[in-house]
Scaffold this motif. Structure first.
Motif, PDB file in Angstrom:
ATOM      1  N   LEU A   1      17.759  -3.266   6.583  1.00  0.00           N
ATOM      2  CA  LEU A   1      16.772  -2.830   5.588  1.00  0.00           C
ATOM      3  C   LEU A   1      16.719  -1.382   5.800  1.00  0.00           C
ATOM      4  N   LEU A   2      16.496  -0.796   6.996  1.00  0.00           N
ATOM      5  CA  LEU A   2      16.715   0.588   7.312  1.00  0.00           C
ATOM      6  C   LEU A   2      17.588   1.407   6.659  1.00  0.00           C
ATOM      7  N   ALA A   3      18.807   0.978   6.992  1.00  0.00           N
ATOM      8  CA  ALA A   3      19.877   1.799   6.396  1.00  0.00           C
ATOM      9  C   ALA A   3      19.869   1.739   4.979  1.00  0.00           C
TER      10      ALA A   3
ATOM     11  N   ILE B   1       9.516  -6.535  11.175  1.00  0.00           N
ATOM     12  CA  ILE B   1      10.466  -7.417  11.740  1.00  0.00           C
ATOM     13  C   ILE B   1      10.703  -7.221  13.166  1.00  0.00           C
ATOM     14  N   HIS B   2      10.873  -6.081  13.466  1.00  0.00           N
ATOM     15  CA  HIS B   2      11.324  -5.577  14.808  1.00  0.00           C
ATOM     16  C   HIS B   2       9.970  -5.584  15.633  1.00  0.00           C
ATOM     17  N   ASP B   3       8.769  -5.230  15.171  1.00  0.00           N
ATOM     18  CA  ASP B   3       7.596  -5.325  15.954  1.00  0.00           C
ATOM     19  C   ASP B   3       7.057  -6.974  16.365  1.00  0.00           C
ATOM     20  N   ASP B   4       7.806  -7.840  15.524  1.00  0.00           N
ATOM     21  CA  ASP B   4       7.187  -9.049  15.864  1.00  0.00           C
ATOM     22  C   ASP B   4       8.113  -9.865  16.729  1.00  0.00           C
TER      23      ASP B   4
ATOM     24  N   LEU C   1       0.556  -1.151  -0.021  1.00  0.00           N
ATOM     25  CA  LEU C   1       0.109   0.035  -0.066  1.00  0.00           C
ATOM     26  C   LEU C   1       0.709   1.214  -0.087  1.00  0.00           C
ATOM     27  N   ARG C   2       1.871   1.256   0.902  1.00  0.00           N
ATOM     28  CA  ARG C   2       2.836   2.404   0.761  1.00  0.00           C
ATOM     29  C   ARG C   2       3.427   2.840  -0.553  1.00  0.00           C
ATOM     30  N   PRO C   3       4.250   1.884  -0.990  1.00  0.00           N
ATOM     31  CA  PRO C   3       4.724   1.964  -2.243  1.00  0.00           C
ATOM     32  C   PRO C   3       3.454   2.651  -3.603  1.00  0.00           C
TER      33      PRO C   3
ATOM     34  N   HIS D   1       1.453   8.135  15.007  1.00  0.00           N
ATOM     35  CA  HIS D   1       2.960   7.954  14.934  1.00  0.00           C
ATOM     36  C   HIS D   1       3.165   6.822  14.257  1.00  0.00           C
ATOM     37  N   LYS D   2       2.675   5.526  14.825  1.00  0.00           N
ATOM     38  CA  LYS D   2       3.241   4.160  14.433  1.00  0.00           C
ATOM     39  C   LYS D   2       2.454   3.866  13.183  1.00  0.00           C
ATOM     40  N   THR D   3       1.693   4.298  12.551  1.00  0.00           N
ATOM     41  CA  THR D   3       0.823   3.821  11.417  1.00  0.00           C
ATOM     42  C   THR D   3       0.736   4.812  10.658  1.00  0.00           C
TER      43      THR D   3
ATOM     44  N   ARG E   1       3.567 -13.604  10.113  1.00  0.00           N
ATOM     45  CA  ARG E   1       3.574 -12.378   9.391  1.00  0.00           C
ATOM     46  C   ARG E   1       3.337 -12.636   7.962  1.00  0.00           C
ATOM     47  N   ARG E   2       2.398 -12.061   7.389  1.00  0.00           N
ATOM     48  CA  ARG E   2       2.334 -12.091   5.712  1.00  0.00           C
ATOM     49  C   ARG E   2       2.021 -13.588   5.438  1.00  0.00           C
ATOM     50  N   GLY E   3       1.654 -14.199   6.371  1.00  0.00           N
ATOM     51  CA  GLY E   3       1.299 -15.850   5.882  1.00  0.00           C
ATOM     52  C   GLY E   3       2.505 -16.637   6.079  1.00  0.00           C
TER      53      GLY E   3
ATOM     54  N   PHE F   1      -7.356   3.328   8.549  1.00  0.00           N
ATOM     55  CA  PHE F   1      -6.628   2.319   8.309  1.00  0.00           C
ATOM     56  C   PHE F   1      -6.389   1.645   9.563  1.00  0.00           C
ATOM     57  N   GLN F   2      -5.949   2.455  10.651  1.00  0.00           N
ATOM     58  CA  GLN F   2      -5.633   1.876  11.947  1.00  0.00           C
ATOM     59  C   GLN F   2      -7.006   1.288  12.625  1.00  0.00           C
ATOM     60  N   ILE F   3      -8.093   2.078  12.371  1.00  0.00           N
ATOM     61  CA  ILE F   3      -9.395   1.648  13.133  1.00  0.00           C
ATOM     62  C   ILE F   3      -9.993   0.292  12.545  1.00  0.00           C
ATOM     63  N   ILE F   4      -9.853   0.135  11.222  1.00  0.00           N
ATOM     64  CA  ILE F   4     -10.188  -1.066  10.523  1.00  0.00           C
ATOM     65  C   ILE F   4      -9.326  -2.297  10.732  1.00  0.00           C
ATOM     66  N   ASP F   5      -7.899  -1.934  11.131  1.00  0.00           N
ATOM     67  CA  ASP F   5      -7.079  -2.792  11.461  1.00  0.00           C
ATOM     68  C   ASP F   5      -7.367  -3.346  12.849  1.00  0.00           C
ATOM     69  N   ASP F   6      -7.775  -2.602  13.738  1.00  0.00           N
ATOM     70  CA  ASP F   6      -8.192  -2.816  15.046  1.00  0.00           C
ATOM     71  C   ASP F   6      -9.472  -3.844  14.887  1.00  0.00           C
TER      72      ASP F   6
HETATM   73  C1  GRG Z   1      11.174   2.189  12.565  1.00  0.00           C
HETATM   74  C2  GRG Z   1      13.580   2.241  13.911  1.00  0.00           C
HETATM   75  C3  GRG Z   1      12.306   1.510  13.624  1.00  0.00           C
HETATM   76  C4  GRG Z   1      11.800   0.770  14.260  1.00  0.00           C
HETATM   77  C5  GRG Z   1      10.488   0.079  14.717  1.00  0.00           C
HETATM   78  C6  GRG Z   1       8.644  -1.631  15.845  1.00  0.00           C
HETATM   79  C7  GRG Z   1       8.586  -0.383  15.481  1.00  0.00           C
HETATM   80  C8  GRG Z   1       9.686   0.621  15.776  1.00  0.00           C
HETATM   81  C9  GRG Z   1       7.191   0.165  15.234  1.00  0.00           C
HETATM   82  C10 GRG Z   1       6.149  -0.522  14.811  1.00  0.00           C
HETATM   83  C11 GRG Z   1       5.535  -0.029  13.748  1.00  0.00           C
HETATM   84  C12 GRG Z   1       4.438  -0.904  13.276  1.00  0.00           C
HETATM   85  C13 GRG Z   1       4.459  -2.530  13.377  1.00  0.00           C
HETATM   86  C14 GRG Z   1       3.163  -0.447  12.980  1.00  0.00           C
HETATM   87  C15 GRG Z   1       1.850  -1.161  12.396  1.00  0.00           C
HETATM   88  C16 GRG Z   1       1.623  -0.719  11.127  1.00  0.00           C
HETATM   89  C17 GRG Z   1       0.564  -1.599  10.451  1.00  0.00           C
HETATM   90  C18 GRG Z   1      -0.735  -1.230  10.600  1.00  0.00           C
HETATM   91  C19 GRG Z   1       1.071  -2.832   9.612  1.00  0.00           C
HETATM   92  C20 GRG Z   1       0.110  -3.427   8.908  1.00  0.00           C
HETATM   93  O1  GRG Z   1       0.468  -2.868   7.607  1.00  0.00           O
HETATM   94  P1  GRG Z   1      -0.366  -3.313   6.287  1.00  0.00           P
HETATM   95  O2  GRG Z   1      -1.867  -4.030   6.810  1.00  0.00           O
HETATM   96  O3  GRG Z   1       0.512  -4.741   6.086  1.00  0.00           O
HETATM   97  O4  GRG Z   1      -0.129  -2.578   5.318  1.00  0.00           O
HETATM   98  P2  GRG Z   1       1.100  -5.400   4.791  1.00  0.00           P
HETATM   99  O5  GRG Z   1       1.566  -6.800   5.241  1.00  0.00           O
HETATM  100  O6  GRG Z   1      -0.020  -5.534   3.874  1.00  0.00           O
HETATM  101  O7  GRG Z   1       2.212  -4.449   4.219  1.00  0.00           O
END
Ligand code: GRG
Length: 309
Positions: free
Chosen positions: A131-133, A96-99, A61-63, A194-196, A109-111, A232-237
């Motif tokens: 990946l971040l760098a 990856i870090h969230d998991d 979605l983001r790209p 902030h997160k999403t 994650r992602r099946g 998006f986040q409300i629907i995610d919840d």
């Molecule tokens: C960024 C340095 C750095 C560290 C990470 C772990 C963390 C800090 C933040 C958590 C961010 C996070 C996991 C937010 C949730 C975002 C979210 C709603 C993810 C699901 O997105 P989709 O539904 O997933 O677009 P797909 O798999 O379709 O891409």
């Protein structure tokens, strides 16, 4: 030069705009670009771990948003693709870090199995860092035919979105709020903007920055993005409660289990849906001046509220 099917993006042609084909075609372009962006070198383990999560699918979605706003404001897919890939690298590293066990401790994650379940915690942390760098390097080294100051603006914005003012800040407050039953709507909103929301907004705005969009355009597109981000986040919840593991490609019901404050826990499912719809209506209202050219962004907004995963 990337070729696109005019009918998908120009609803003036007799064929009605078809979101499903549009998303499929854009997703394919993004998948190909991501695959080419990261080849395996030595030490192979880290490249394999990075590719394992980066190429695991997802909606992209983001790209897709970044490419769409770049085109909407007069740019091309080619100039936005490196940033589009970087957005997905950043999103993937955050997953990856969230998991990780120290955070949400998820197995799927992602099946597929999460990165640390396959490669171990140590390599998963490093795969995220790698990946971040690489995301920043990739934008700087591969964006062509765009004035340098626009590229610098995008890179600065990506940095702000990732750090304590964005994903990191949202994640910290999320961790600190776990198990607390009395989270306010303001705290919840801070966590999610902030997160999403931040990365979704940057996805929309960076495409427009690369195209050289006016401040007025950027203001409207930011508001569009903030609205779809929260919806998006409300629907995610809601999906965490109503969808199955198979539909989500990850364990459903985790929020309830972790006693997380969510929009449905605050407002109930029905009110949450209404709020999400109001946000989508406001997002779509920002696109009026663009006419039919904005059909992709309009339909993406509608998709966000009807999605099943
Ligand atoms: C960024 C340095 C750095 C560290 C990470 C772990 C963390 C800090 C933040 C958590 C961010 C996070 C996991 C937010 C949730 C975002 C979210 C709603 C993810 C699901 O997105 P989709 O539904 O997933 O677009 P797909 O798999 O379709 O891409």
């Amino acid at each position: 030069m990337v070729k696109t099917d005019e009918k998908l993006i120009n609803p003036n042609n007799q064929t009605a705009f078809d979101l499903h084909s549009y998303l499929k075609q854009r997703k394919n372009l993004v998948e190909e670009a991501l695959d080419n962006s990261l080849t395996i070198k030595k030490p192979e383990t880290i490249y394999q771990a990075m590719r394992y999560s980066l190429l695991a699918g997802g909606k992209r979605l983001r790209p897709i948003l970044c490419l769409a706003t770049c085109e909407l404001t007069g740019g091309s897919i080619d100039i936005a693709m490196p940033t589009a890939c970087a957005l997905e690298m950043i999103h993937t590293m955050s997953l990856i870090h969230d998991d990780l066990p120290a955070m949400d401790n998820d197995d799927y994650r992602r099946g597929q199995l999460t990165n640390h379940k396959v490669y171990g915690d140590d390599i998963a942390i490093l795969a995220g860092d790698g990946l971040l760098a690489y995301a920043f390097e990739y934008v700087a080294a591969n964006t062509h035919n765009v004035p340098a100051e626009r590229i610098v603006k995008v890179i600065a914005r990506l940095g702000r979105t990732v750090g304590a003012e964005g994903l990191v800040g949202g994640q910290v407050l999320d961790l600190e709020s776990e198990g607390k039953a009395d989270i306010s709507a303001q705290t919840l909103s801070f966590i999610h903007t902030h997160k999403t929301g931040a990365l979704l907004e940057t996805s929309v705005v960076s495409g427009a920055i690369l195209a050289g969009a006016s401040d007025e355009d950027i203001t409207k597109l930011s508001r569009y993005a903030q609205n779809i981000g929260l919806a998006f986040q409300i629907i995610d919840d809601i999906l965490d409660i109503t969808a199955t593991d198979e539909e989500l490609g990850k364990t459903a019901g985790k929020d309830l289990q972790a006693q997380k404050a969510t929009y449905p826990s605050l407002w109930g499912i029905e009110k949450s849906r209404i709020q999400a719809q109001n946000l989508i209506d406001d997002a779509i209202a920002q696109l009026t001046t663009y006419g039919e050219k904005a059909e992709p962004l309009r339909e993406i907004a509608n998709y966000i509220i009807t999605r099943k995963h």
